[in-house]
Design an enzyme around this catalytic site. Structure first.
Site, PDB file in Angstrom:
ATOM      1  N   LEU A 395      37.225  33.451  39.710  1.00  0.00           N
ATOM      2  CA  LEU A 395      38.222  33.037  40.695  1.00  0.00           C
ATOM      3  C   LEU A 395      37.876  31.646  41.216  1.00  0.00           C
ATOM      4  CD1 LEU A 395      38.592  36.436  42.567  1.00  0.00           C
ATOM      5  CD2 LEU A 395      40.212  35.398  40.964  1.00  0.00           C
ATOM      6  N   GLU A 396      38.690  30.674  40.882  1.00  0.00           N
ATOM      7  CA  GLU A 396      38.394  29.281  41.213  1.00  0.00           C
ATOM      8  C   GLU A 396      39.193  28.775  42.403  1.00  0.00           C
ATOM      9  OE1 GLU A 396      38.615  26.904  37.680  1.00  0.00           O
ATOM     10  OE2 GLU A 396      37.469  28.356  36.491  1.00  0.00           O
ATOM     11  N   ASN A 397      39.954  29.649  43.039  1.00  0.00           N
ATOM     12  CA  ASN A 397      40.782  29.238  44.177  1.00  0.00           C
ATOM     13  C   ASN A 397      40.443  30.014  45.438  1.00  0.00           C
ATOM     14  OD1 ASN A 397      42.612  27.346  42.710  1.00  0.00           O
ATOM     15  ND2 ASN A 397      43.077  29.197  41.550  1.00  0.00           N
TER      16      ASN A 397
END
Length: 570
Positions: A395-397
């Site tokens: 998860l990059e957000n």
């Protein structure tokens, strides 16, 4: 993953502070709290600054209310001294004549004072030269025969850094002004330890009337906060006994600590957590379930050097936290059954196939109990349907450590000890153990297989030695890996994530030989650049790449070079 300091005051100030202490001692000021009588109330209003600066007056606009740091509730006072002002904040409280009052508050910062004036007898004050964490100041005063009001105050010192104050209490008889509408809650009761792992302990207690939150203490040190009457304390050492206590908090302040309970963590099974089929040293590769210009391949085409294949990516549904998987026709499978057969074949070959959640454009959000449950249930359903061995968290957000921890523990409870759980945080996410990603990894350390941090698309970053390193070098890989290795993860839970080719990422590509040097440096102490770890980590898990498709585009040069190196680690 891509789909496309405090300064020291001068001698005059030190002398003034020393004189203040000497005067206080001569006047009989004590730092010991005077027990409150049964009818005592807190006559200070807005004692926790939850109503901003209501009831308080600060000199020259030097006071403000902040949401961090706070001791109790949601707000605290921040005083900012200047060269000519101590940032004094005052409140006049109604008191009863010929009565004793206990004055206290929690403070943080350099040269913080607390006192009372106009008492009708002896005015009092107390102070601290400085603290980077919350410290309670306490003194007491007696009112005169005709005293009906007293001014309480707090201030810093000329030209010093900002100070913070929270949970001010003036306990004594009601002087006619009434008490603060919110009173300090009672100490929690019923504290009990529940389930334990090798790195965590579950705690629960009886809810306290009037409490808006709780603080959890481990061996006397505050380690976490909770809004409900339970918490999981993670990041613990295996086979170790700990003492826990809990306090209740609200806008008026923090209760005394509960009776302590002792709990012992489970014995470590050795190294990492989940992933019973993953070899001691492993190579992870992301397989693209889409066509972005890299070689399109089926799972059966992924080279045998890869031990963990992360199918990229799961998709979000309209239900928060819930995930699903949609096989992209672009990859060439005739049916879902054909895809499942390839997963089964990889199992037969001793490989693990997991479902990656997130990516650059991933929109899955787990930020509530309901979404945590939805994530665990849907992920397990996909594992059953397709034969996935676990999940990868990419998860990059943004990530919420509290609820992602709950989700992953719930999934682990369903899937059992064979669950393969990996993570692929960005470099910035693993710079500090206080970050949400790092906290999540430590929270689930007992079930975590490996963290393959992305050592690319980041620019320069701090290494564990406090120096800045530029991406694309062996020092960047080793000095950043050191943060995780010394920050609480087992070496078996640390892998080096890099692009398979120059086209696999916007920046940060390194030749396979640089990856191999970094692996040797960390595991054997050889091949290092200017940074050399203080010790070696022979249990290092291995390496990861984005992606098997970009590797194939380059003739599998990455896996052909890095794979044998990983598998030959000690």
């Amino acid at each position: 993953m891509d789909r496309a300091r405090h300064g020291r005051p001068g001698a005059r100030r030190r002398l003034a502070a020393a004189l203040a202490v000497t005067a206080a001692a001569a006047l009989g000021v004590t730092a010991l709290a005077v027990p409150a009588q049964a009818a005592d109330v807190n006559v200070a209003k807005n004692a926790g600054f939850e109503s901003d600066l209501s009831n308080w007056t600060c000199t020259a606009g030097s006071g403000s209310v902040v949401s961090s740091p706070v001791h109790g509730g949601a707000k605290a006072l921040k005083g900012t001294p200047s060269g000519q002002d101590t940032a004094q904040c005052t409140q006049t409280v109604a008191v009863k004549p010929n009565s004793t009052y206990t004055l206290s508050s929690w403070v943080q910062g350099s040269y913080v004072y607390l006192g009372a004036s106009g008492t009708g007898t002896t005015d009092v004050s107390t102070w601290t030269p400085g603290t980077s964490s919350w410290q309670q100041l306490t003194t007491s005063f007696k009112t005169g025969a005709n005293t009906t009001s007293v001014t309480i105050y707090t201030h810093g010192w000329y030209g010093q850094s900002a100070y913070y104050v929270d949970d001010v209490n003036v306990f004594g008889p009601d002087g006619g002004g009434g008490s603060d509408p919110v009173v300090v809650p009672a100490a929690p009761s019923g504290l009990a330890a529940g389930a334990t792992t090798s790195s965590s302990v579950d705690l629960s207690w009886t809810p306290v009337s009037g409490a808006t939150g709780y603080n959890v203490y481990r061996d006397g040190t505050k380690v976490s906060s909770a809004t409900g009457a339970s918490a999981t304390v993670a990041g613990l050492s295996a086979d170790t006994s700990y003492s826990f206590q809990v306090t209740a908090t609200n806008a008026a302040g923090e209760s005394p600590k509960s009776t302590a309970v002792t709990a012992k963590t489970a014995t470590s099974g050795g190294g990492g957590g989940g992933g019973g089929t993953v070899p001691k040293h492993a190579v992870t590769g992301y397989w693209q379930n889409f066509d972005n210009g890299a070689t399109v391949q089926k799972l059966r085409d992924v080279p045998a050097q890869y031990d963990i294949i992360a199918v990229s990516f799961a998709d979000a549904t309209t239900t928060p936290g819930q995930i699903t998987f949609n096989l992209d026709p672009a990859v060439g499978y005739a049916s879902a059954a054909d895809f499942k057969a390839d997963i089964a074949a990889k199992h037969t070959a001793g490989k693990s196939v997991i479902l990656s959640v997130g990516g650059e454009k991933g929109s899955i959000s787990v930020n509530s109990d309901a979404s945590a449950t939805a994530f665990a249930n849907s992920a397990y359903a996909l594992m059953q349907e397709y034969g996935f061995d676990g999940v990868d968290i990419d998860l990059e957000n943004g990530l919420n450590s509290t609820y992602m921890t709950k989700a992953l523990r719930a999934l682990s409870a369903k899937a059992g000890s064979k669950l393969v759980l990996t993570m692929a945080p960005q470099t910035i996410d693993m710079q500090s153990t206080s970050g949400e990603y790092f906290k999540t990894a430590l929270n689930v350390k007992d079930i975590l297989t490996v963290v393959n941090m992305q050592y690319y698309n980041s620019g320069s970053m701090l290494g564990c030695d406090g120096k800045v390193y530029s991406q694309g070098s062996v020092d960047f890989l080793t000095a950043l890996a050191c943060i995780q290795l010394e920050g609480g993860l087992d070496p078996s839970q640390v892998g080096i994530g890099v692009p398979a080719s120059t086209r696999g990422a916007g920046s940060g590509y390194v030749a396979p030989s640089v990856v191999n040097n970094a692996l040797d440096c960390l595991a054997r102490g050889t091949g290092c650049g200017t940074f050399k770890p203080a010790k070696t980590y022979p249990g290092l898990r291995g390496a990861m790449t984005w992606s098997t498709n970009w590797d194939a585009t380059s003739g599998n040069a990455w896996s052909n070079a890095v794979g044998p190196k990983v598998h030959s680690l000690p």
